[in-house]
Design an enzyme around this catalytic site. Sequence first.
Site, PDB file in Angstrom:
ATOM      1  N   ARG A  59     -73.304  22.301  13.857  1.00  0.00           N
ATOM      2  CA  ARG A  59     -73.409  20.836  13.914  1.00  0.00           C
ATOM      3  C   ARG A  59     -74.580  20.440  13.036  1.00  0.00           C
ATOM      4  O   ARG A  59     -75.718  20.852  13.273  1.00  0.00           O
ATOM      5  CB  ARG A  59     -73.636  20.367  15.353  1.00  0.00           C
ATOM      6  CG  ARG A  59     -74.093  18.922  15.430  1.00  0.00           C
ATOM      7  CD  ARG A  59     -74.058  18.353  16.817  1.00  0.00           C
ATOM      8  NE  ARG A  59     -72.690  18.095  17.239  1.00  0.00           N
ATOM      9  CZ  ARG A  59     -72.362  17.286  18.239  1.00  0.00           C
ATOM     10  NH1 ARG A  59     -73.295  16.651  18.927  1.00  0.00           N
ATOM     11  NH2 ARG A  59     -71.098  17.101  18.563  1.00  0.00           N
TER      12      ARG A  59
ATOM     13  N   HIS B 147     -65.550  15.168  12.517  1.00  0.00           N
ATOM     14  CA  HIS B 147     -65.694  15.756  13.849  1.00  0.00           C
ATOM     15  C   HIS B 147     -64.332  16.323  14.267  1.00  0.00           C
ATOM     16  O   HIS B 147     -63.686  15.830  15.186  1.00  0.00           O
ATOM     17  CB  HIS B 147     -66.195  14.688  14.826  1.00  0.00           C
ATOM     18  CG  HIS B 147     -66.799  15.242  16.079  1.00  0.00           C
ATOM     19  ND1 HIS B 147     -66.914  16.599  16.318  1.00  0.00           N
ATOM     20  CD2 HIS B 147     -67.340  14.620  17.171  1.00  0.00           C
ATOM     21  CE1 HIS B 147     -67.484  16.776  17.507  1.00  0.00           C
ATOM     22  NE2 HIS B 147     -67.749  15.601  18.038  1.00  0.00           N
TER      23      HIS B 147
ATOM     24  N   GLN C 161     -63.459  17.358  18.004  1.00  0.00           N
ATOM     25  CA  GLN C 161     -63.254  16.214  18.899  1.00  0.00           C
ATOM     26  C   GLN C 161     -61.854  15.645  18.729  1.00  0.00           C
ATOM     27  O   GLN C 161     -61.169  15.319  19.701  1.00  0.00           O
ATOM     28  CB  GLN C 161     -64.300  15.129  18.605  1.00  0.00           C
ATOM     29  CG  GLN C 161     -64.148  13.905  19.485  1.00  0.00           C
ATOM     30  CD  GLN C 161     -64.472  14.183  20.936  1.00  0.00           C
ATOM     31  OE1 GLN C 161     -65.538  14.699  21.246  1.00  0.00           O
ATOM     32  NE2 GLN C 161     -63.564  13.854  21.842  1.00  0.00           N
TER      33      GLN C 161
ATOM     34  N   ASP D 158     -66.220   4.306  19.097  1.00  0.00           N
ATOM     35  CA  ASP D 158     -67.353   5.232  19.051  1.00  0.00           C
ATOM     36  C   ASP D 158     -68.619   4.388  18.876  1.00  0.00           C
ATOM     37  O   ASP D 158     -68.538   3.195  18.543  1.00  0.00           O
ATOM     38  CB  ASP D 158     -67.170   6.237  17.883  1.00  0.00           C
ATOM     39  CG  ASP D 158     -68.223   7.344  17.873  1.00  0.00           C
ATOM     40  OD1 ASP D 158     -68.895   7.552  18.904  1.00  0.00           O
ATOM     41  OD2 ASP D 158     -68.380   7.998  16.824  1.00  0.00           O
TER      42      ASP D 158
ATOM     43  N   CYS E 131     -65.159   9.467  22.524  1.00  0.00           N
ATOM     44  CA  CYS E 131     -65.627  10.861  22.388  1.00  0.00           C
ATOM     45  C   CYS E 131     -66.863  11.130  23.225  1.00  0.00           C
ATOM     46  O   CYS E 131     -67.143  12.281  23.547  1.00  0.00           O
ATOM     47  CB  CYS E 131     -65.877  11.192  20.917  1.00  0.00           C
ATOM     48  SG  CYS E 131     -67.215  10.250  20.157  1.00  0.00           S
TER      49      CYS E 131
ATOM     50  N   ARG F  74     -62.104  19.240  25.137  1.00  0.00           N
ATOM     51  CA  ARG F  74     -62.918  19.902  24.100  1.00  0.00           C
ATOM     52  C   ARG F  74     -62.925  21.402  24.342  1.00  0.00           C
ATOM     53  O   ARG F  74     -62.809  22.198  23.421  1.00  0.00           O
ATOM     54  CB  ARG F  74     -64.366  19.376  24.139  1.00  0.00           C
ATOM     55  CG  ARG F  74     -64.543  17.926  23.743  1.00  0.00           C
ATOM     56  CD  ARG F  74     -64.275  17.724  22.271  1.00  0.00           C
ATOM     57  NE  ARG F  74     -65.102  18.562  21.422  1.00  0.00           N
ATOM     58  CZ  ARG F  74     -66.341  18.281  21.045  1.00  0.00           C
ATOM     59  NH1 ARG F  74     -66.914  17.156  21.404  1.00  0.00           N
ATOM     60  NH2 ARG F  74     -67.021  19.110  20.259  1.00  0.00           N
TER      61      ARG F  74
END
Length: 303
Positions: free
Chosen positions: A102, A129, A132, A219, A259, A287
């Site tokens: 990440r 991402h 996700q 988001d 998310c 996830r």
Amino acid sequence: MKHLLKLLDLTTEEIIEILNLADQLKYEKKHSIPHEVLKGKTLGMIFEKASTRTRVSFEAGIYQLGGHGLFLSSQELQIGRGEPIQDTARVMSRYLDGIMIRTYKQDDVEKLAQYGEIPVINGLTDFSHPCQVLADLMTIREYKNKLEGLKLCYIGDGNNMANSLTVGCLKVGMDVSLACPSGYHPDQKVLDFAADYNNFELLSEPVKAARDADVVITDVWASMGMESEVNDRRQAFKGYQVSHDLLKHAKPDAIVLHCLPAKREEEITAAVMEEHANVIFDEAENRLHAQKAVMVKLMGNER
Ligand code: CP
Ligand code: NVA
């Protein structure tokens, strides 16, 4: 498939295979059917940004598969003192069976894959991402029993989530409508990809994007690394909120996804968040299953 760097690299078939395997692993986990298919394998997990879900789900996931996860904070690695990613990649390849990273720059993730000899999984960059969105697609399929032909509406910042959702949803045959303020559009590479699809629209009005949507998703207005822009963004994104009023325009049985982490009363109201908590936390759970599927595909022998 050698790595999971971004969804642009995956075929539709590869995405569906991951989702199918994720469903199977979820079933096996729920029924306590052992699936230690990565016994003896080690996943290094490099974090240059904060994380709750990604860190815990990867660490729990590799353990459930019989392997071991190593949490590596970039601040405590020599990367934090300037050791090049190319060298880190070659060193890590000598010790590990896979790397999850990440970080900020997508280019760093691509370089890690280019210089290393082991699978690399993108656990979030400023650009994308993918883990996700695989979990999101898995969740949508669980609730709607299909993906093709459904309409996804995304409200807010044209960020990593908007980029990956656009690519992932279009690849599996969904319609995608984004509502983003001007100046906050998705990445040009994603818009170029979407330009080939007539079931994609980038709008400025949330109400129009939400019309007859099966899935409404949003988001945060300011992603990790954008802390200095918080005040400007609060102004720019006023009205780009998933609220009961907005949901009146979606289908009556629309699901709401996020998310997480969520900023209540910014991109989503507290009331909508609580009302749709079941699906949102199933999404968070997924996830684990989706990433286990990715690890098995990349680090294990084909199932
Ligand atoms: N959704 C997500 O990636 O959460 P974390 O930042 O907690 O990992
Ligand atoms: N867009 C958000 C997603 C967090 C999971 C961020 O990058 O901070």
